[in-house]
Design an enzyme around this catalytic site. Structure first.
Site, PDB file in Angstrom:
ATOM      1  N   SER A  20       0.801  -1.224   0.000  1.00 23.80           N
ATOM      2  CA  SER A  20       0.000   0.000   0.000  1.00 23.80           C
ATOM      3  C   SER A  20       0.835   1.277   0.000  1.00 23.80           C
ATOM      4  CB  SER A  20      -0.935   0.010   1.221  1.00 23.80           C
ATOM      5  OG  SER A  20      -0.200   0.037   2.416  1.00 23.80           O
ATOM      6  N   LYS A  24      -7.163   3.683   8.463  1.00 22.36           N
ATOM      7  CA  LYS A  24      -6.219   4.673   7.932  1.00 22.36           C
ATOM      8  C   LYS A  24      -6.790   6.088   8.023  1.00 22.36           C
ATOM      9  CE  LYS A  24      -3.970   1.378   4.834  1.00 22.36           C
ATOM     10  NZ  LYS A  24      -3.726   0.951   3.439  1.00 22.36           N
TER      11      LYS A  24
END
Length: 818
Positions: free
Chosen positions: A703, A746
């Site tokens: 990511s 996140k």
């Protein structure tokens, strides 16, 4: 028929008498066929009938009868061995001829053996159809003197007395001897026919003379006669007229009297208590049969016997299990929903799943309980939610921790053959619950040890968590199938990647995400502040209050977590300071705790790496990552150093996947250098060093791909990164941006760090739309499909202060040779 049978028998013995007139065996070959005997010993100078049971033995005697060949006859040490080896045989036997093999009316075969001289067994081999024995003839002194004749008379008289006095019908088997019967035949016949043990018979066979064997026989007859006399006296003392109904009662009473005579207490009290509890338990019929069998075993044991407590504990374990006991579910959906909302704030998906189960249960009462797995970061309330679910359903609650479990026996229990054996944790939990349908929490299922030295506990859980199998869960200690299908199992985990795939497939996975500041504030107001005040002795001080602004300040500046565990610790610290002031009377008037008072009580906020650090440096870009403890921000730092030929250096304890992302990122920037106004010769003159801070922490995953690419581009161009921007996404070699997971965690990490803009993959937009608005407040999102869109938004045309200038000389560029 009897007449014919008698004639047949006379015919057989007539043929055998004719056979005995044949020449005796004086020498034998080195290897001869061997017949092993079970439970009997052959002696020389006698005709021995042997019932043949083994096919190999039948083949041997039939062939020996047909060919008139001698065979070796030896006794087995262990009668249960079907194919004996040399170690299983006694070494002294006899050589014999097969006089006749006949088929009996019951289809069995009996061989009549003419046993002659003693032999010793040296070795044996498997010929295929039967065994061959390496033997040697043993000499024997057959001389008879006056002492031998006296002993023979004593043997005959004592043997007759023994046959007559034996209560087991031995008199019917008494051999008849005439006055001219040879002495060696009498001795051999009595040695073989009297009920001595194999060891005693073999010791008599070892005797090297007829006189020595007769002496041993007389001694053994006298010992057996003394034993029979003692048994007769005991039976005469206890003899009474009992009918069949009285017999069982009498035996039990006799056992009790013997135990009391030995000085131990009677088992009556324990047995009566167990039988009374068993009558009240709703055990299935098969379980009750096993229980009664084991109870009868206990009744026959002496209390002083070490096995008594083992057997007693086993029976008590069976009774402690909740056979047929279930609590009635609360199927009032409104009350259940109110209970869940009262105990926990948020967690709508989990609450909705429980209410769905109740709704189906209301329509269909025999439904199997669901098996759920709540996963998410620490401190979000997964374990406490299990207790809330039990309260909402009105079920009993039990919890076991699986963290560090490394032995399969902890799940399935130990077999009773082991010292200190006990049932596994599953059945112990059921005993503790007291009902067959509790809410059973399997806490920290992802922390089960991967060591499999003592079996794999996660594999043992497959049976527990499979609805098609757990209706007959088998515990090694109980050794009885137990029904777990009515149990609502709820597992909790932080990192589901550590749960084996087969185990994960058996559970319904429900994510429990972290909380935003607004949710934490509400949780603190409803639950944490009242609880920590009570824990610190301030329950009665209603005037001591923490303002909302101070609570939010505490959350945002003193904690960096997805859950509320750290917040609870900070609140405890605040109220401990308040309690100290009140108890010492130094600050007894504390009531309202605002932001200023909060800082005064617990000090300045700690320095935290999760705060956004600005955009003053080229090559420093903020990324977002997901961990088992929630979302975190991640800084990617890049620098360029003049190195001929170029070089890529990666530091920061990176995993293989993250290293590959860095290689893909730099290759993409190199291939699109002209579009980014980068001199292609740069990569032949300068090396790139990529570092991810906090090197002690392992990092991996794809990511960070777009973050690394942006960091490299910023480092080379010296362009400033847009303020308060963070990003997450995987990249391909073509520059496509791929979606990633853990978006909600996140987002929470970005808000905690002060980020205002997030760059995400276009395919992650659907994840954002599913997140409640309160989590998205204060954030803007930029959705991209390729890395060029990321760079065009994230990199400003403005260069950083004190921007570096990279000089590239033509003669530094290597030229291709023809």
């Amino acid at each position: 028929m009897p007449k014919d049978k008698t004639q047949t028998n006379f015919s057989i013995f007539h043929e055998i008498d004719d056979f005995l007139d044949e020449k005796k065996i004086t020498e034998i070959p080195e290897y001869i066929p061997m017949l092993p005997l079970r439970g009997m010993v052959a002696f020389p100078h006698m005709m021995l009938p042997v019932m043949i049971g083994r096919k190999r033995s039948l083949s041997l005697v039939q062939e020996a009868e047909k060919k008139h060949t001698p065979i070796a006859v030896f006794a087995q040490i262990d009668v249960n061995v079907d194919q004996p080896q040399l170690k299983d045989m006694y070494r002294i036997g006899v050589v014999a001829r097969v006089a006749r093999v006949i088929r009996m009316p019951d289809e069995t075969h009996t061989a009549f053996l003419d046993c002659q001289q003693r032999i010793v067994l040296k070795n044996m081999t498997d010929e295929g159809r039967y065994d061959l024995a390496e033997t040697e003839l043993l000499g024997e002194d057959e001389s008879i003197d006056q002492e031998m004749e006296v002993m023979l008379d004593m043997i005959r008289s004592n043997a007759k007395a023994l046959y007559d006095s034996n209560p087991n019908g031995m008199g019917e088997m008494q051999p008849e001897f005439s006055d001219d019967t040879p002495a060696h035949f009498i001795v051999s016949m009595l040695c073989a026919s009297l009920p001595f043990t194999l060891e005693i018979k073999q010791s008599m066979l070892k005797a090297s003379s007829i006189k020595e064997r007769a002496r041993k026989l007389l001694r053994n007859i006298k010992n057996m006669q003394a034993l029979f006399n003692l048994r007769n006296r005991i039976e005469e003392q206890t003899q009474s007229d009992l009918n069949d109904q009285q017999r069982e009662y009498f035996l039990n009473q006799e056992i009790k009297l013997i135990q009391e005579e030995l000085g131990g207490p009677s088992t009556t009290k324990d047995v009566d208590q167990l039988r009374e509890k068993a009558s009240e338990a709703q055990m299935p019929e098969k379980v009750m049969e096993i229980f009664n069998e084991e109870l009868n075993k206990l009744q026959r044991l002496n209390v002083q016997n070490p096995d008594y407590n083992v057997q007693l504990n086993y029976l008590q374990t069976i009774l402690q299990l909740p056979w047929g006991k279930s609590t009635k579910d609360n199927i009032n959906l409104t009350n259940a929903e109110n209970t869940l909302n009262h105990d926990h704030y948020g967690m709508e998906e989990v609450k909705e799943r429980i209410l769905e189960h109740l709704a189906v249960l209301k329509l269909r009462s025999d439904m199997k309980s669901p098996i759920l797995c709540l996963y998410g970061p620490p401190g979000v309330g997964k374990t406490s939610l299990g207790r809330s679910i039990a309260s909402a359903l009105k079920r009993n609650y039990v919890r076991i921790s699986l963290g560090g479990l490394h032995d399969e026996s902890e799940i399935r229990g130990h077999r009773r053959t082991y010292i200190g054996a006990m049932p596994g944790r599953i059945l112990k939990g059921m005993m503790k619950a007291g009902s067959q349908n509790p809410v059973f929490i399997l806490d920290e299922i992802d922390k089960i040890s991967g060591q499999t030295l003592n079996g794999d506990p996660s594999s043992a859980l497959l049976e527990v968590l499979d609805p098609e199998q757990n209706n007959a869960f088998h515990d090694n200690y109980l050794d009885i199938d137990y029904d777990l299908s009515k149990v609502m199992f709820i597992a909790t985990a932080n990192d589901i990647s550590r749960i084996p795939r087969p185990l994960r497939d058996r559970m319904e996975m429900i994510e429990v995400t972290g909380y935003c500041t607004e949710e934490k504030t509400e949780i603190a107001r409803r639950h944490l502040i009242p609880k920590t005040k009570e824990d610190n002795g301030l329950k009665d001080r209603a005037d001591v209050k923490l303002t909302k602004a101070a609570t939010e300040y505490l959350i945002e500046h003193y904690t960096r977590e997805s859950g509320v565990r750290g917040l609870e610790k900070q609140l405890s610290k605040v109220f401990r300071k308040v309690a100290l002031g009140i108890a010492s009377k130094k600050d007894a008037d504390i009531t309202k705790i605002d932001t200023a008072k909060l800082v005064e009580l617990i000090g300045r906020e700690p320095v935290n790496q999760d705060k956004y650090q600005g955009n003053d440096y080229a090559g420093v870009v903020t990324g977002l990552a997901w961990t088992s403890v929630g979302g975190v921000i991640l800084y990617i730092e890049s620098s360029a150093t003049k190195v001929r030929g170029g070089k890529l250096t990666l530091t920061g304890n990176l995993g293989d996947v993250m290293k590959e992302s860095a290689i893909i990122a730099i290759e993409y920037i190199r291939s699109h250098a002209e579009e980014l106004n980068i001199d292609p010769r740069f990569f032949e003159n300068y090396g790139i060093h990529i570092h991810v801070p906090e090197g002690a922490t392992p990092k991996d995953g794809p990511s960070a791909g777009i973050t690394i690419a942006t960091s490299i581009a910023s480092c080379i161009t010296q362009r400033k990164v847009r303020h308060a921007v963070a990003m997450t996404g995987e990249i391909t070699l073509r520059g496509r941006v791929l979606p990633v997971g853990g978006i909600k965690e996140k987002i929470l990490a970005a808000k905690r760090a002060g980020i205002t803009t997030l760059i995400l993959c276009q395919d992650n937009q659907k994840d954002i739309e599913e997140i409640p608005e309160m989590y998205l407040k204060g954030l803007s999102f930029v959705y991209v499909e390729n890395i060029m869109q990321v760079l065009s938004y994230a990199l400003l045309e403005e260069k950083v202060a004190n921007a570096k200038t990279f000089t590239i000389e033509d003669n530094d560029v290597p030229t291709a040779s023809k």
